[in-house]
Each structure stands twice: as structure tokens, then as C-alpha cells.
Design a protein around this motif. Structure first.
Motif, PDB file in Angstrom:
ATOM      1  N   LEU A   1       0.824  -1.203   0.000  1.00 35.68           N
ATOM      2  CA  LEU A   1       0.000   0.000   0.000  1.00 35.68           C
ATOM      3  C   LEU A   1       0.863   1.260   0.000  1.00 35.68           C
ATOM      4  CD1 LEU A   1      -3.000  -0.868   2.350  1.00 35.68           C
ATOM      5  CD2 LEU A   1      -3.020  -0.562  -0.130  1.00 35.68           C
TER       6      LEU A   1
ATOM      7  N   ALA B   1       1.651   1.679  -3.482  1.00 38.24           N
ATOM      8  CA  ALA B   1       0.466   2.168  -4.184  1.00 38.24           C
ATOM      9  C   ALA B   1       0.294   3.662  -3.967  1.00 38.24           C
ATOM     10  CB  ALA B   1      -0.773   1.406  -3.723  1.00 38.24           C
ATOM     11  N   LEU B   2       0.495   4.127  -2.730  1.00 45.25           N
ATOM     12  CA  LEU B   2       0.395   5.550  -2.440  1.00 45.25           C
ATOM     13  C   LEU B   2       1.475   6.331  -3.180  1.00 45.25           C
ATOM     14  CD1 LEU B   2      -0.488   8.094  -0.897  1.00 45.25           C
ATOM     15  CD2 LEU B   2       0.900   7.299   1.036  1.00 45.25           C
TER      16      LEU B   2
ATOM     17  N   TYR C   1      -5.853   6.643   2.065  1.00 45.21           N
ATOM     18  CA  TYR C   1      -5.313   5.311   2.362  1.00 45.21           C
ATOM     19  C   TYR C   1      -5.388   5.003   3.856  1.00 45.21           C
ATOM     20  CZ  TYR C   1      -3.501   4.305  -2.310  1.00 45.21           C
ATOM     21  OH  TYR C   1      -3.399   4.015  -3.651  1.00 45.21           O
TER      22      TYR C   1
ATOM     23  N   LEU D   1      -8.637   3.305   4.937  1.00 48.90           N
ATOM     24  CA  LEU D   1      -9.070   2.000   4.424  1.00 48.90           C
ATOM     25  C   LEU D   1      -9.421   0.999   5.522  1.00 48.90           C
ATOM     26  CD1 LEU D   1      -6.713   1.371   1.351  1.00 48.90           C
ATOM     27  CD2 LEU D   1      -9.042   2.273   1.386  1.00 48.90           C
TER      28      LEU D   1
ATOM     29  N   PRO E   1      -8.984   5.431  -3.424  1.00 47.97           N
ATOM     30  CA  PRO E   1      -8.593   4.033  -3.164  1.00 47.97           C
ATOM     31  C   PRO E   1      -9.682   3.234  -2.465  1.00 47.97           C
ATOM     32  CG  PRO E   1      -7.397   5.547  -1.720  1.00 47.97           C
ATOM     33  CD  PRO E   1      -8.085   6.391  -2.746  1.00 47.97           C
TER      34      PRO E   1
ATOM     35  N   THR F   1      -8.368  -2.775 -13.166  1.00 43.76           N
ATOM     36  CA  THR F   1      -7.899  -1.595 -12.454  1.00 43.76           C
ATOM     37  C   THR F   1      -7.799  -0.397 -13.399  1.00 43.76           C
ATOM     38  OG1 THR F   1      -5.611  -2.297 -12.813  1.00 43.76           O
ATOM     39  CG2 THR F   1      -6.653  -2.939 -10.740  1.00 43.76           C
TER      40      THR F   1
ATOM     41  N   ASP G   1      -4.994   4.506 -10.849  1.00 44.21           N
ATOM     42  CA  ASP G   1      -4.772   3.786  -9.591  1.00 44.21           C
ATOM     43  C   ASP G   1      -4.675   2.293  -9.893  1.00 44.21           C
ATOM     44  OD1 ASP G   1      -4.503   2.910  -7.017  1.00 44.21           O
ATOM     45  OD2 ASP G   1      -6.580   3.254  -6.437  1.00 44.21           O
TER      46      ASP G   1
ATOM     47  N   THR H   1      -3.715  -0.254  -6.097  1.00 44.30           N
ATOM     48  CA  THR H   1      -4.382  -0.452  -4.809  1.00 44.30           C
ATOM     49  C   THR H   1      -5.107  -1.790  -4.752  1.00 44.30           C
ATOM     50  OG1 THR H   1      -4.652   1.927  -4.534  1.00 44.30           O
ATOM     51  CG2 THR H   1      -6.023   0.517  -3.172  1.00 44.30           C
TER      52      THR H   1
END
Length: 493
Positions: free
Chosen positions: A92, A95-96, A114, A117, A171, A192, A196, A199
Motif C-alpha cells: 500500500l 500504491a500511495l 489510504y 481504508l 482508493p 484496475t 490507480d 491499490t
């Protein structure tokens, strides 16, 4: 349960977007994708090569999911939640990091998204989604339905083979997709988005690492392909592979996906919406009331950098349309602009990519608007408030973004409803008494959700969305009917 680690190629900083296919992370046969203009390109597994592995070819494979109780599914998802923190999860964090380059949201706003989540994976949140959107008794087994004349029936919500074409403006959408698929006991292929792409893969890989041989792990695939890729979609979007396509996206994407709908393949469309605001006269009685209502309205405009459907764009203010009312509306518009600028960075910042066409519209209004419009702010793309001195929104109101709001003075709240239609998702209302007054009328004008002013972005996944119940549409409702001739009092023999 521990979070997975980054593979060597990703840890080294390569923009590689893995695929996840039913428990396996795929990083070979990479092909380039251009991403969006001005944003980094990346590599991902060739979707054509993945095609044979993506669909659940034998629908009877869903049986293992339906042997699970809702309580067992919630147990697993609740255990997954603590692994989805930025501190615990390098996937993650990656991903960020990459989303900060691809997304329209800025890093502070993304980081806060994030960090939120794990809240989706608490036991109460998960139970509420299952119970309020479908009903756990329908998910866990056959529910008797009373009949008469010897006729009996039972109903069950049964999972489906699905593709989820998700959006990348938050996300939460990826996390919500994994939750919905699990609770409905469905088989999901998640496509996806280019802004993004990591994520959903990160969440799926974390799930697989935590529960490597679980049915939920085996009934989830995540991959990137370019939307409109005929090679992939013509082969995949077939009734032999799928029961439903759940699609988030813009109008072009929706028009494209509807080409594949046919008997046996249904679309659940979560199409683009716009939202607005109505502020009653109580918001303008004195300086204190005006400051308070402007602060609340700023949250609805600026949160998430105005990228979500439920962000306010057109704000109707019941100040009156006489000279005094227009002066009040102008003073309040200045307060609104100032309050938007004062929002903390984790909630709102100036846009990363301010729409150049919108910038030109603002410049044109500033130069030629005269008695019809006043543009407050917007000279440095920090956001703006356009005050209309007519009852109509600006011609480009559907394109408002980057923390730009259009304020329209009206004489009464019901007058504002005439500007709304079936594309109006959320209506923020002040005060609450006015919300109760409007809630029986606003739906006839297309409004789908009413909230207190300042709460537009407080999304509840256990409630209907866009005037539909998407989870009830994601499952298949199966009936089992029987007849008891001995109890029948008439009818056919």
C-alpha cells in the motif's frame, strides 16, 4: 497474519504493475502502457496472455464460497483490516507513492484516503454492509416465503461471476470492491484504472498472503488492461465467462461497456453523477450564521479536491434575488472561497492538474461577466467561487473541478430543485429542518441522497448508492417453489 513484502523489481523502484490471478502474483510477460498524458508510463502483464486464466470457467466452483457463512467471511475480512495500514503494508505504501504521480489527488489527500481504508474492514462496518444491503439470512441460506393454497417458496441470494471495472478517483473503491465481492460470495475479475492500478492488487495480494488457500483468495483476480481493448474485452465479456459487469466510470466508458450487454450478461452501472447544495435563509441571518454555513459548504466543495461525485459544485443560497440578497450572496461567496483555502492539507489542496478549459472559462467570465457574474479567486488555480446574478448555473457547471463552485442566489429552496435532474447524486442541505422539508420533493427532481451541509463526503457503504441497491443487483436472486396438493383448496388438478 502478516502483510506481504515487495517483490525485488518493485522494491528497486520499477513502475511495474503486477497482476493477481486467483492466489498468484504475476509479473512476467510485461508490456508497456502509456498511462495518461503527463503521467508516468508503467509495465504490466500482457492481458491477452492472462485471458485463459482470468475467468472462472466452471460456475460450479462457486459452491465452495457458498459453504462459507457470513460470519466466517467477516472474520477473514476483519483480520485483513489491520494489515491494510500504511505502516504495516509495503504494497500500500508503494500504491500511495505511485498514485501520487498518477492520481488527480495530491499526496496529503491521498495519504488520508489510504489511512481510512482499515475503517471499511471493522466487524461492525462489514456486518452493516451485509445486513443492510442484502440481509445475512439471504446470504447464508434459503429463506422461506409464506404462500397460500399449498404453495411454498424459498429465496436465496447467490453469487455471480463478475467483472468489476473500477474507478481510480479514490482508493476506497478498490477496497469496497473486494468487500462486496466477498460478502456476496461472488467470483470477481477486477479491471484496475490507469490512475490507480496498484491499490486493488495490493489488497488482493495481502489477502492471499494472509489466507493463501482460502476460497475468497481463489475467487479473485486483478489485472490492468486499457479500456476498450477489443482483443481482451470481446473474448472476456461473454455469458460463458460472466454473469455481470459492475462498472464505474465516465460516459465514454459506459457507452463502450453497454455494447457487450446481451441475454445472460447484465451491467450494474455506477455512472458519473454531480452534486449540489441548498442553504436556507437561516444560513445568512447574521455574520456568525454566514461564517458557519460557509465553513460547512467549503467541506462539501473542497474535500477530496472535489473529485468525487458527492462533492458540491452548484450551491443554491436562499438569500433572495433583490439587491440586498445579491449583496448577501456576494459577501457569503467571499467567505466560501476563504474557507475553501483554509481547509487543512489532508482534506483539500489546490488541484494537481487544473483543467485548462475551466481556467479559460474563468478568465472569460472575469473579463466579460460584468453584471451577470463575479469570479472570486481562481487566479492561481487555487480554486474559485463563481457568483451568478441570474437564476441559472454557468454554462460549464458540469465541468466544475479543482475546488470551483458556482453560487446561485434564489428566493426559496424549492426554486433550487428545478435545476436538478437524474444526474444529481447528493444534495447537502442547511439547516436540517429544511432537509426534512425537501426530502419528499427532491427525489422527484432526480436527487438521490440528502445529507446535512458539510457531510457530503461521509460515505456509508451500507446504504443505497446512486438511487439503486448495487449489492442486491450484484447477486442473483434464486427462488425454489413447491406445491402441496393435499393442502390446495382449488386450482389446477
Amino acid at each position: 497474519m502478516t502483510a506481504p513484502t515487495l517483490p525485488p523489481d518493485t522494491a528497486a523502484g520499477s513502475l511495474t504493475v503486477p497482476a493477481y490471478v486467483r492466489g498468484t502474483t504475476v509479473t512476467d510477460r510485461l508490456v508497456p502502457f502509456g498511462g495518461r498524458p503527463g503521467r508516468p508510463a508503467f509495465h504490466a502483464p500482457d492481458p491477452a496472455a492472462l485471458l485463459p486464466r482470468l475467468p472462472l470457467r466452471d460456475p460450479s466452483g462457486l459452491r465452495e464460497l457458498h459453504r462459507l457463512s457470513t460470519a466466517e467471511i467477516i472474520d477473514l475480512l476483519a483480520a485483513l483490516g489491520p494489515l491494510l495500514t500504511l505502516e504495516a503494508n509495503p504494497l500500500l505504501r508503494e500504491a500511495l507513492r505511485t498514485a501520487a504521480a498518477w492520481s488527480d489527488m495530491t499526496e496529503p489527500v491521498l495519504r488520508a484516503a489510504y489511512e481510512g481504508l482499515p475503517e471499511l474492514f471493522t466487524r461492525k462496518a462489514l456486518h452493516d454492509v451485509a445486513e443492510h444491503t442484502i440481509g445475512t439470512r439471504f446470504l447464508d441460506g434459503w429463506v422461506p416465503v409464506p404462500g397460500r393454497g399449498g404453495r411454498h417458496a424459498a429465496v436465496r441470494a447467490v453469487g455471480a461471476r463478475t467483472v468489476h471495472v473500477i474507478a481510480g478517483n479514490h482508493p476506497m473503491i478498490a477496497a469496497l470492491t473486494v468487500i462486496r465481492n466477498a460478502l456476496t460470495r461472488s467470483d470477481a475479475i477486477v479491471k484496475t484504472p490507469s490512475n490507480d492500478p496498484l491499490t486493488a492488487v495490493a489488497i488482493a495480494r495481502t489477502l492471499a498472503d494472509a489466507a493463501p488457500d482460502h476460497p475468497l483468495t481463489r475467487h479473485l483476480a486483478v489485472a490492468y488492461w486499457k479500456g476498450g481493448d477489443e482483443t481482451v474485452e470481446q473474448a472476456l465479456y461473454q455469458p460463458r465467462n460472466l454473469d455481470k459487469i459492475i462498472a464505474w466510470g465516465g460516459m465514454a466508458a459506459m457507452r463502450h461497456i453497454t455494447r457487450f450487454i446481451r441475454p445472460g450478461l447484465e451491467i450494474v452501472a455506477l455512472d458519473p453523477k454531480a452534486s449540489g447544495t441548498v442553504i436556507g435563509p437561516e444560513g445568512f441571518t447574521d455574520a456568525t450564521a454566514m461564517a458557519h454555513s460557509a465553513r460547512l459548504a467549503a467541506a462539501d466543495v473542497g474535500e477530496l479536491n472535489q473529485l468525487a461525485c458527492f462533492n458540491a459544485r452548484v450551491v443554491h443560497v436562499v438569500t433572495g434575488t433583490d439587491a440586498a440578497g445579491l449583496r448577501r450572496a456576494e459577501e457569503w461567496s467571499e467567505l466560501l472561497h476563504a474557507e475553501i483555502q483554509a481547509l487543512p492539507a489532508h482534506r483539500s489542496t489546490p488541484a494537481r492538474h487544473f483543467d485548462p478549459a475551466l481556467r479559460e472559462h474563468l478568465r472569460a467570465l472575469r473579463a466579460t461577466g460584468g453584471d451577470w457574474y463575479r469570479v472570486i479567486g481562481g487566479r492561481t488555480d487555487e480554486g474559485a467561487v463563481v457568483l451568478s446574478r441570474t437564476p441559472d448555473p454557468v454554462s460549464f457547471h458540469t465541468a466544475l473541478s479543482g475546488r470551483v463552485a458556482n453560487v446561485i442566489p434564489v428566493d426559496d429552496a424549492e426554486q433550487a430543485l428545478s435545476a436538478m435532474d437524474a444526474s444529481t447524486q447528493t444534495l447537502g442541505v442547511y439547516p436540517d429542518a429544511l432537509k426534512e422539508q425537501l426530502r419528499d420533493l427532491a427525489p422527484f427532481h432526480g436527487v438521490q441522497r440528502l445529507v446535512p451541509l458539510g457531510r457530503a463526503t461521509d460515505y456509508r457503504p451500507d446504504l443505497p448508492q446512486d438511487a439503486t441497491e448495487p449489492l442486491r443487483r450484484m447477486v442473483r436472486w434464486i427462488t425454489d417453489e413447491s406445491h402441496d396438493p393435499a393442502a390446495a383448496s382449488g386450482g389446477r388438478r
